[in-house]
Design a protein around this motif. Structure first.
Motif, PDB file in Angstrom:
ATOM      1  N   ASN A  77      52.051  -6.081   1.649  1.00  0.00           N
ATOM      2  CA  ASN A  77      51.468  -5.596   0.495  1.00  0.00           C
ATOM      3  C   ASN A  77      51.841  -6.801  -0.464  1.00  0.00           C
ATOM      4  N   THR A  78      51.476  -8.215   0.124  1.00  0.00           N
ATOM      5  CA  THR A  78      51.690  -9.271  -0.961  1.00  0.00           C
ATOM      6  C   THR A  78      50.651 -10.550  -0.797  1.00  0.00           C
ATOM      7  N   VAL A  79      50.204 -10.842  -2.063  1.00  0.00           N
ATOM      8  CA  VAL A  79      49.238 -11.929  -1.907  1.00  0.00           C
ATOM      9  C   VAL A  79      50.029 -13.329  -2.333  1.00  0.00           C
ATOM     10  N   PHE A  80      49.664 -14.437  -1.807  1.00  0.00           N
ATOM     11  CA  PHE A  80      50.309 -15.728  -2.017  1.00  0.00           C
ATOM     12  C   PHE A  80      49.213 -16.891  -2.591  1.00  0.00           C
ATOM     13  N   LEU A  81      49.819 -17.591  -3.345  1.00  0.00           N
ATOM     14  CA  LEU A  81      49.179 -18.690  -3.902  1.00  0.00           C
ATOM     15  C   LEU A  81      49.949 -19.913  -3.666  1.00  0.00           C
ATOM     16  N   GLN A  82      49.378 -20.775  -2.633  1.00  0.00           N
ATOM     17  CA  GLN A  82      50.372 -21.808  -2.266  1.00  0.00           C
ATOM     18  C   GLN A  82      49.539 -23.056  -3.134  1.00  0.00           C
ATOM     19  N   MET A  83      50.255 -23.765  -3.810  1.00  0.00           N
ATOM     20  CA  MET A  83      49.791 -24.604  -4.735  1.00  0.00           C
ATOM     21  C   MET A  83      50.365 -26.055  -4.623  1.00  0.00           C
TER      22      MET A  83
END
Length: 127
Positions: A77-83
């Protein structure tokens, strides 16, 4: 009511990487489209990235395309943003947002199309 909690922000130098996470609760994550927005001091909130319910489609702002990657883990239940390759102009408070499955076409770049928001996490990039 979907609740969102961001984490992973911090202070880094130009060229460094960060990975933001947004944990959700209170809804069926598989039926929620997720977006990331950011707001720098004195500026309007702007779209960064979004991913559809099943993760089949992703969307990016032009100024982050090729550097940022959005992904989701429906089991967590998680969203990620790899920057990656962060720049000083990426400095902002980053917010995740959720849009439930409902009528109307999903407009991923519009903040008004999202129903729930997290509290934000600060990202500061020094030159």
């Amino acid at each position: 009511q979907v609740q969102l909690v961001e984490s992973g922000g911090g202070m880094v130098q130009a060229g460094d990487s960060l990975r933001l996470s947004c944990a959700t609760s209170g809804g069926d994550f598989r039926k929620i489209a997720m977006g990331w927005f950011r707001q720098a001091p004195g500026k309007k909130r702007e779209f960064v990235a979004a991913v559809t319910f099943a993760g089949s489609s992703t969307y990016y702002a032009e100024n982050v395309k090729g550097r940022f990657t959005i992904s989701r883990d429906n089991a967590k239940n998680t969203v990620f943003l790899q920057m990656n390759s962060l720049k000083p102009e990426d400095t902002a408070v980053y917010y995740c947002a959720a849009r439930g499955l409902r009528g109307g076409n999903y407009q991923p770049t519009l903040d008004t199309d999202y129903d729930n928001w997290g509290q934000g996490t600060q990202v500061t990039v020094s030159s």
